[in-house]
Design an enzyme around this catalytic site. Structure first.
Site, PDB file in Angstrom:
ATOM      1  N   TYR A  60     -12.827  -3.660  11.035  1.00  0.00           N
ATOM      2  CA  TYR A  60     -11.478  -3.086  10.956  1.00  0.00           C
ATOM      3  C   TYR A  60     -10.730  -3.291  12.271  1.00  0.00           C
ATOM      4  O   TYR A  60      -9.566  -3.720  12.291  1.00  0.00           O
ATOM      5  CB  TYR A  60     -11.595  -1.596  10.632  1.00  0.00           C
ATOM      6  CG  TYR A  60     -10.288  -0.844  10.577  1.00  0.00           C
ATOM      7  CD1 TYR A  60      -9.469  -0.921   9.448  1.00  0.00           C
ATOM      8  CD2 TYR A  60      -9.878  -0.048  11.641  1.00  0.00           C
ATOM      9  CE1 TYR A  60      -8.267  -0.218   9.386  1.00  0.00           C
ATOM     10  CE2 TYR A  60      -8.685   0.657  11.588  1.00  0.00           C
ATOM     11  CZ  TYR A  60      -7.882   0.571  10.466  1.00  0.00           C
ATOM     12  OH  TYR A  60      -6.698   1.258  10.407  1.00  0.00           O
ATOM     13  N   SER A  67      -3.647  -0.587  14.643  1.00  0.00           N
ATOM     14  CA  SER A  67      -4.463   0.550  15.041  1.00  0.00           C
ATOM     15  C   SER A  67      -5.134   0.197  16.355  1.00  0.00           C
ATOM     16  O   SER A  67      -4.723  -0.725  17.058  1.00  0.00           O
ATOM     17  CB  SER A  67      -5.508   0.863  13.964  1.00  0.00           C
ATOM     18  OG  SER A  67      -6.235   2.028  14.288  1.00  0.00           O
ATOM     19  N   GLY A 109       0.812  -1.209   0.000  1.00  0.00           N
ATOM     20  CA  GLY A 109       0.000   0.000   0.000  1.00  0.00           C
ATOM     21  C   GLY A 109       0.844   1.257   0.000  1.00  0.00           C
ATOM     22  O   GLY A 109       0.531   2.241   0.685  1.00  0.00           O
ATOM     23  N   ASN A 161       1.513   3.464  -2.437  1.00  0.00           N
ATOM     24  CA  ASN A 161       1.280   4.505  -3.438  1.00  0.00           C
ATOM     25  C   ASN A 161       0.748   5.806  -2.834  1.00  0.00           C
ATOM     26  O   ASN A 161       0.705   6.836  -3.502  1.00  0.00           O
ATOM     27  CB  ASN A 161       0.310   4.010  -4.516  1.00  0.00           C
ATOM     28  CG  ASN A 161      -1.048   3.643  -3.959  1.00  0.00           C
ATOM     29  OD1 ASN A 161      -1.199   2.551  -3.410  1.00  0.00           O
ATOM     30  ND2 ASN A 161      -2.029   4.518  -4.060  1.00  0.00           N
TER      31      ASN A 161
END
Length: 349
Positions: free
Chosen positions: A290, A260, A131, A133
């Site tokens: 999540y 997280s 991830g 980018n």
């Protein structure tokens, strides 16, 4: 200083001349730093004067910045009909404020990635960032590349990954950076990525599991699993397993898992309920999915460290901070508003 002399802009002050084995580099925002190829380190201070410098002002009269076919930035002197890959403004740097933080100070929310890596020369190190980018992944990959590492941007969208690669090369045309396709929502894609990487016969000194999904509507991947759980955790779990032997052969190496805040995965009786990880649509809540995936990140990282640290491969999980303004919130308008309103009070990219 040979390139500056070629450009007719050499600084005649011998005090500023670099010792043998040193190279002067710049960041895109104009800061000057120095790489010592003999001792394999970088630093903000000039090795002779101890001063910190930055570039000031526009390009000199007659100069123009252009990009070659490989996406590398170079400079054209239209008056003297010559070109160079070295920014001519290096001849007109100004001394930086002495209040700029040193690497010995405690890091906080205002510390930049470049400051964290001060004093490190990562030449020869190979790092994969998933991830990469945009957001945290891009900033990490860029900073590693500017310190000499060979960076692989592992991204689902190859076009965006190529654009990110070009941005890094604009800052330093000698950066070793490449993009490879990795879709964590497909275990087949994860396997293909691992095989493609192994075919390069490269070592792997750091694997940063950064990619994630947040606030996505319920969706099953091609593997029949809830997408948030697979992208945030299971895809990375599988990737590490496939590259585990490469990491061990490259020791000392490390795995970094970006986690997280989290919630539990136990049922009403206090037992672990694995059905909570990939729930049916009627039991799905995006934020809960999540947070559960992020708990899996932490548990996985701890166990991975227990198993691999005796072989020279360490694993760490980290929380990058609350409500950092990245593009991860883009799929939910309400969360985008919250991120926008809180932006002045949070860490920037």
């Amino acid at each position: 200083m040979a390139a500056l002399k070629y450009a007719g802009l050499d600084d005649t002050d011998s005090e500023d001349e670099l010792p043998s084995g040193w190279e002067e580099r710049t960041t895109k925002d104009g800061w000057v730093y120095y790489a010592n190829h003999e001792e394999l380190k970088t630093q903000w201070e000039h090795p002779k004067t101890g001063k910190r410098r930055r570039m000031a002002g526009d390009l000199p009269y007659g100069w123009e910045q252009e990009t070659d076919d490989n996406g590398q930035v170079f400079f054209v002197d239209h008056i003297n009909k010559r070109t160079t890959y070295l920014d001519p403004r290096l001849a007109f740097t100004v001394e930086d404020s002495p209040e700029k933080p040193s690497s010995r100070q405690r890091y906080d929310g205002n510390s930049s990635a470049m400051e964290i890596l001060q004093g490190r020369d990562l030449t020869g190190k190979v790092i994969i960032v998933t991830g990469a980018n945009s957001g945290i992944g891009f900033e990490a990959a860029k900073s590693f590349a500017l310190h000499g590492a060979h960076i692989i941007l592992a991204c689902r969208n190859r076009t965006r990954a190529s654009e990110a690669t070009s941005l890094i090369l604009e800052e330093w045309h000698k950066a070793k950076v490449e993009a490879m396709t990795l879709d964590l929502a497909s275990l087949r894609s994860v396997q293909e990525f691992a095989e493609a990487f192994k075919s390069k016969n490269l070592p792997l000194h750091m694997l940063i599991c950064n990619a994630a999904l947040l606030a996505q509507p319920w969706h099953l991947t091609e593997d029949g699993l809830e997408s948030t759980f697979q992208v945030c955790h299971l895809g990375h779990f599988y990737l590490v397993q496939l590259l585990q032997e490469v990491l061990r052969r490259s020791a000392p190496a490390r795995v970094i898992v970006v986690s997280s805040e989290f919630t539990n995965i136990v049922d009403s009786s206090g037992k672990v309920d694995l059905n909570l990880l990939s729930p049916p649509e009627k039991e799905y809540w995006s934020m809960l999915a999540y947070n559960r995936a992020k708990l899996c990140n932490i548990l996985f990282s701890n166990e991975l460290n227990r198993r691999l640290s005796p072989h020279g491969v360490t694993s760490n999980a980290l929380h990058p901070g609350n409500v950092m303004y990245t593009s991860i919130h883009r799929s939910w308008w309400l969360l985008s508003i919250v991120f926008y309103l809180s932006r002045p009070f949070t860490k920037s990219m």
